[in-house]
Design a protein around this motif. Sequence first.
Motif, PDB file in Angstrom:
ATOM      1  N   GLY A  70     -85.929  19.156 -13.585  1.00 41.44           N
ATOM      2  CA  GLY A  70     -86.742  20.365 -13.583  1.00 41.44           C
ATOM      3  C   GLY A  70     -88.196  19.998 -13.346  1.00 41.44           C
ATOM      4  N   SER A  71     -88.811  20.623 -12.342  1.00 41.92           N
ATOM      5  CA  SER A  71     -90.191  20.323 -11.974  1.00 41.92           C
ATOM      6  C   SER A  71     -91.023  21.592 -11.973  1.00 41.92           C
ATOM      7  N   PRO A  72     -92.288  21.500 -12.369  1.00 37.30           N
ATOM      8  CA  PRO A  72     -93.163  22.660 -12.196  1.00 37.30           C
ATOM      9  C   PRO A  72     -93.321  22.993 -10.713  1.00 37.30           C
ATOM     10  N   GLY A  73     -93.458  24.267 -10.421  1.00 40.60           N
ATOM     11  CA  GLY A  73     -93.738  24.673  -9.058  1.00 40.60           C
ATOM     12  C   GLY A  73     -92.561  25.305  -8.353  1.00 40.60           C
ATOM     13  N   ASN A  74     -92.763  25.575  -7.075  1.00 41.75           N
ATOM     14  CA  ASN A  74     -91.722  26.187  -6.238  1.00 41.75           C
ATOM     15  C   ASN A  74     -90.927  25.096  -5.551  1.00 41.75           C
ATOM     16  N   VAL A  75     -89.597  25.184  -5.658  1.00 44.24           N
ATOM     17  CA  VAL A  75     -88.707  24.125  -5.208  1.00 44.24           C
ATOM     18  C   VAL A  75     -87.767  24.656  -4.133  1.00 44.24           C
ATOM     19  N   ASP A 112     -88.784  24.022 -13.460  1.00 44.38           N
ATOM     20  CA  ASP A 112     -88.589  23.630 -14.853  1.00 44.38           C
ATOM     21  C   ASP A 112     -88.297  24.816 -15.778  1.00 44.38           C
ATOM     22  N   ALA A 113     -88.961  25.958 -15.535  1.00 45.29           N
ATOM     23  CA  ALA A 113     -88.732  27.117 -16.394  1.00 45.29           C
ATOM     24  C   ALA A 113     -87.343  27.710 -16.191  1.00 45.29           C
ATOM     25  N   ARG A 114     -86.859  27.688 -14.944  1.00 45.97           N
ATOM     26  CA  ARG A 114     -85.500  28.166 -14.700  1.00 45.97           C
ATOM     27  C   ARG A 114     -84.478  27.214 -15.315  1.00 45.97           C
ATOM     28  N   CYS A 115     -84.765  25.915 -15.281  1.00 47.67           N
ATOM     29  CA  CYS A 115     -83.878  24.963 -15.962  1.00 47.67           C
ATOM     30  C   CYS A 115     -83.843  25.247 -17.460  1.00 47.67           C
ATOM     31  N   ALA A 116     -85.011  25.492 -18.049  1.00 52.55           N
ATOM     32  CA  ALA A 116     -85.060  25.797 -19.478  1.00 52.55           C
ATOM     33  C   ALA A 116     -84.270  27.062 -19.789  1.00 52.55           C
ATOM     34  N   THR A 117     -84.356  28.056 -18.909  1.00 47.06           N
ATOM     35  CA  THR A 117     -83.591  29.290 -19.107  1.00 47.06           C
ATOM     36  C   THR A 117     -82.100  29.004 -19.067  1.00 47.06           C
ATOM     37  N   LEU A 118     -81.669  28.213 -18.104  1.00 48.13           N
ATOM     38  CA  LEU A 118     -80.256  27.851 -18.003  1.00 48.13           C
ATOM     39  C   LEU A 118     -79.789  27.121 -19.257  1.00 48.13           C
ATOM     40  N   ILE A 152     -81.112  34.550 -12.110  1.00 51.71           N
ATOM     41  CA  ILE A 152     -81.741  35.119 -10.928  1.00 51.71           C
ATOM     42  C   ILE A 152     -82.679  34.091 -10.303  1.00 51.71           C
ATOM     43  N   ILE A 153     -82.476  33.815  -9.021  1.00 55.89           N
ATOM     44  CA  ILE A 153     -83.231  32.781  -8.322  1.00 55.89           C
ATOM     45  C   ILE A 153     -84.263  33.383  -7.373  1.00 55.89           C
ATOM     46  N   GLY A 154     -83.890  34.409  -6.626  1.00 51.83           N
ATOM     47  CA  GLY A 154     -84.782  34.999  -5.641  1.00 51.83           C
ATOM     48  C   GLY A 154     -84.606  34.375  -4.273  1.00 51.83           C
ATOM     49  N   SER A 155     -85.147  35.050  -3.241  1.00 50.76           N
ATOM     50  CA  SER A 155     -84.913  34.604  -1.872  1.00 50.76           C
ATOM     51  C   SER A 155     -85.585  33.270  -1.569  1.00 50.76           C
ATOM     52  N   GLN A 156     -86.698  32.967  -2.242  1.00 52.90           N
ATOM     53  CA  GLN A 156     -87.388  31.689  -2.042  1.00 52.90           C
ATOM     54  C   GLN A 156     -87.498  30.912  -3.352  1.00 52.90           C
ATOM     55  N   ALA A 157     -86.506  31.116  -4.215  1.00 58.14           N
ATOM     56  CA  ALA A 157     -86.424  30.397  -5.500  1.00 58.14           C
ATOM     57  C   ALA A 157     -87.639  30.667  -6.384  1.00 58.14           C
ATOM     58  N   GLY A 158     -88.236  31.873  -6.239  1.00 55.11           N
ATOM     59  CA  GLY A 158     -89.428  32.179  -7.009  1.00 55.11           C
ATOM     60  C   GLY A 158     -89.244  33.258  -8.051  1.00 55.11           C
ATOM     61  N   ALA A 159     -88.019  33.727  -8.265  1.00 53.46           N
ATOM     62  CA  ALA A 159     -87.796  34.769  -9.269  1.00 53.46           C
ATOM     63  C   ALA A 159     -88.000  34.212 -10.665  1.00 53.46           C
ATOM     64  N   GLY A 160     -88.531  35.061 -11.543  1.00 53.45           N
ATOM     65  CA  GLY A 160     -88.720  34.641 -12.925  1.00 53.45           C
ATOM     66  C   GLY A 160     -90.142  34.235 -13.261  1.00 53.45           C
ATOM     67  N   GLU A 161     -91.090  34.415 -12.322  1.00 48.58           N
ATOM     68  CA  GLU A 161     -92.491  34.082 -12.609  1.00 48.58           C
ATOM     69  C   GLU A 161     -93.125  35.225 -13.419  1.00 48.58           C
ATOM     70  N   ILE A 162     -92.576  35.424 -14.605  1.00 47.11           N
ATOM     71  CA  ILE A 162     -92.959  36.552 -15.451  1.00 47.11           C
ATOM     72  C   ILE A 162     -94.418  36.459 -15.884  1.00 47.11           C
ATOM     73  N   GLY A 163     -94.928  35.258 -15.986  1.00 48.75           N
ATOM     74  CA  GLY A 163     -96.291  35.063 -16.443  1.00 48.75           C
ATOM     75  C   GLY A 163     -97.351  35.609 -15.498  1.00 48.75           C
ATOM     76  N   HIS A 164     -96.950  35.945 -14.275  1.00 50.52           N
ATOM     77  CA  HIS A 164     -97.952  36.363 -13.293  1.00 50.52           C
ATOM     78  C   HIS A 164     -97.844  37.826 -12.897  1.00 50.52           C
ATOM     79  N   HIS A 165     -97.278  38.649 -13.791  1.00 49.19           N
ATOM     80  CA  HIS A 165     -97.476  40.086 -13.596  1.00 49.19           C
ATOM     81  C   HIS A 165     -98.686  40.491 -14.433  1.00 49.19           C
ATOM     82  N   GLN A 166     -99.473  41.414 -13.913  1.00 53.38           N
ATOM     83  CA  GLN A 166    -100.741  41.771 -14.549  1.00 53.38           C
ATOM     84  C   GLN A 166    -100.537  42.820 -15.639  1.00 53.38           C
TER      85      GLN A 166
END
Length: 322
Positions: A70-75, A112-118, A152-166
């Motif tokens: 699990g790595s930080p960032g978009n994979v 890394d956050a999606r790994c933690a969720t899994l 949930i992964i998303g089309s570019q593996a970016g789903a779940g970035e909950i911290g960045h909704h305003q």
Amino acid sequence: MANATMAIGVDLGGSHVMATLVDPDGTIVAREGRDVEDHSPDVVMQLIDEVVGAMLTQAKGQTVVGIGLGSPGNVDLATGTIRYSPNFGWHDVPLGERLRKRFDMPIFIGNDARCATLGEYTHGTGRGTANFVLLTLGTGIGGGIVAEGMLIIGSQAGAGEIGHHQIRATDGFCCGCGKIGCFEAQASGTGLIRHALSIAPSFPRSTLVTGKPDKLSSKAIRKGAQAGDAHAVAAWTRYLDDLARGVADVIAFVNPEMIALGGGVASAGDFMLGGLRPRVDELTTMVPRGLTKIVIAALGNDAGAIGAATMARRGGLTTAVR
């Protein structure tokens, strides 16, 4: 354990990398860590090589089914390339390719956050649920969403970035992503510190930030609030209000059965939950109030490594996790 099949789970963080040897029940049977002081790909790869090598030595005589990291960032999940990682300053680093050249076994790399969720869903508080969300409240806010038993992964593996909704787009703190008032900016551990500093002039006799405001920690604020310090209580109250806003939004977005809170701030446990739950209920409007369970995550800082090992065992993040 001599005949057990093992998986190696690696949790790569901005300041530390840890490899674990994990059995089929999600139990860590061995671990090895290194501090990360240089973020250049060659140095980080060497550290990964060392900790994974230590786990392979520990696993002598046992079958290792694969390595998950699990790595930080978009994979890029197909190749394991880290497209972008602000924590490391990486762009298009072929981490998966390099690991496959070094280790002759299946390699899987995910956020890394999606790994933690899994990990938390499969072996922690999420077991038995179909709709689940993990929020990790640390320096930032990470997370992941499980809907109808699927991560949930998303089309570019970016789903779940909950911290960045305003949640405070006009009057909030600046976020590291460039926006104003992101959930992460307001309700992470860093957000709690910023709340305390922003109201410090109203508490001229406060000892919370005396002399060393740059040394203030979220733990100190939480402990001060529990002890009844007026400055800390005010900061904690503002923090919980913002945390509740974000959590209520998550309920509106995906209507989970359970939201688990992990990360350092969540170590406040019942002190946090007692103030958070009624605030969330007040802000919940489109689904019945009080039915979403808000709990403290069970796996703590091991969730990412256990989830990475689970990813390796199941052949990727996109596999059904029920």
